[in-house]
Scaffold this active site. Sequence first.
Site, PDB file in Angstrom:
ATOM      1  N   LYS A   1       0.844  -1.205   0.000  1.00  0.00           N
ATOM      2  CA  LYS A   1       0.000   0.000   0.000  1.00  0.00           C
ATOM      3  C   LYS A   1       0.877   1.252   0.000  1.00  0.00           C
ATOM      4  CE  LYS A   1      -0.435  -0.366   5.020  1.00  0.00           C
ATOM      5  NZ  LYS A   1      -1.347  -0.711   6.133  1.00  0.00           N
TER       6      LYS A   1
ATOM      7  N   TYR B   1      15.652  30.696   7.480  1.00  0.00           N
ATOM      8  CA  TYR B   1      14.476  31.378   8.045  1.00  0.00           C
ATOM      9  C   TYR B   1      14.546  31.402   9.565  1.00  0.00           C
ATOM     10  CZ  TYR B   1      11.955  31.097   3.580  1.00  0.00           C
ATOM     11  OH  TYR B   1      11.547  31.232   2.286  1.00  0.00           O
TER      12      TYR B   1
HETATM   13  C1  PLP Z   1      -0.586  -1.776   6.760  1.00  0.00           C
HETATM   14  C2  PLP Z   1      -1.197  -3.039   7.156  1.00  0.00           C
HETATM   15  C3  PLP Z   1      -0.401  -4.169   7.363  1.00  0.00           C
HETATM   16  C4  PLP Z   1       1.107  -4.132   7.334  1.00  0.00           C
HETATM   17  O1  PLP Z   1       1.584  -3.610   8.555  1.00  0.00           O
HETATM   18  P1  PLP Z   1       3.154  -3.536   8.845  1.00  0.00           P
HETATM   19  O2  PLP Z   1       3.226  -3.081  10.250  1.00  0.00           O
HETATM   20  O3  PLP Z   1       3.703  -2.534   7.875  1.00  0.00           O
HETATM   21  O4  PLP Z   1       3.697  -4.889   8.601  1.00  0.00           O
HETATM   22  C5  PLP Z   1      -1.031  -5.367   7.632  1.00  0.00           C
HETATM   23  N1  PLP Z   1      -2.377  -5.440   7.715  1.00  0.00           N
HETATM   24  C6  PLP Z   1      -3.173  -4.366   7.541  1.00  0.00           C
HETATM   25  C7  PLP Z   1      -4.648  -4.519   7.662  1.00  0.00           C
HETATM   26  C8  PLP Z   1      -2.617  -3.128   7.272  1.00  0.00           C
HETATM   27  O5  PLP Z   1      -3.398  -2.059   7.118  1.00  0.00           O
END
Ligand code: PLP
Length: 364
Positions: free
Chosen positions: A41, A255
């Site tokens: 993702k 800045y």
């Molecule tokens: C993002 C996500 C994962 C992966 O989590 P990590 O901590 O990056 O391994 C697994 N399951 C779901 C439902 C997620 O949203």
Amino acid sequence: MSGAPDSRPTWADVDVAAFRRNVATITALLPEGARLVAVLKADGYGHGALPLAHACKNRVAMIAVALLEEALVLRRGGIDTPLLVLGPLTAPQVRIAIEERITMGIVGPEELALVRDADAGIHLKLDSGMGRMGVMESELPAVIEMLRGAPRLRVEGIYTHFANADEPGDEYTATQIANYDRMLAALRNAGIDAPMHHLANSGATLRRLVRPGELARVGIALYGPGQSAPTEPVLRWRTAIMRLKELPAGHPVGYGTTWRAARPSRIATLPVGYADGFRRAHSNNGDVLIHGRRAPIVGRVSMDLTTIDVTDIAEAAYGDEVVLLGTQGEGRITAEELATRTGTISYEILTGIGARVPRRHHDS
Ligand SMILES: *Cc1c(COP(=O)(O)O)cnc(C)c1O
């Protein structure tokens, strides 16, 4: 400098071979019959999902993404590994997912109502204690009724998600596993089960909580975020010195004039800023690597520029490579280091690297 003469001298190299080795490292931690779901993702946690998805071919059971759009990019990019969208999804998105044969994570009764008449594959998410998405135990009787009225719907997976699996001394994950097991037993008693079951994220997988035959949904550990995982960093974020000047003692930088030279100083300007995801919280707070050594960030990080003090690195010259994240010689800066410095987590560092930082994928 960048190797692409027409582009800016700030870019990220993504080592696809390292990612593939990380997939093997994590797979080797799994018990008998367990398989990996690679979580890609947020564009592969900022690494560029499509080349990594190609690297997953025949190595993982599924690829999981959060959004339908992310799944479609992979499909259109020629990925034929099964795709799981974690969701949530709207009614029009559900129609597209069904058409495209993308597996839907169904996160509650509302969404189940959208798919109940469909000929589609779903993974049913249970809320074992996160309080966010997933079917509550109290909702199970209604969900069982709905599934009984949905003869063409295929429940291919049943899963849950952990809240605290990466916390030291965590006891809540054991509670969540017990809650999941009880809810799964209730579904089974009602004649509902699935070929796939998955609970673990990276934290739980590294703690060896995956059980034989289950899937593990692993994201962050596949990217080598730092010392919390036994995997290699996949991404190396580089820039270059594009202005180098001598400032007299007392001269301010940036800045707010938050830093002043305590001695005659050599100050280098880097063409990277918070609009690239190099966080403003690094103002006077953090290091970069140059000639394999650490140089401190001085003054405020601005939208497009960052200043560093190279007074103690005599070789530093105009055009020299600077590493913001990754290794250089003996030096190493991890996503976890950047996160600790700026009060966040490695996930936010990696997914926050901006769209205007080109990703260059290499597969050696
Ligand atoms: C993002 C996500 C994962 C992966 O989590 P990590 O901590 O990056 O391994 C697994 N399951 C779901 C439902 C997620 O949203």
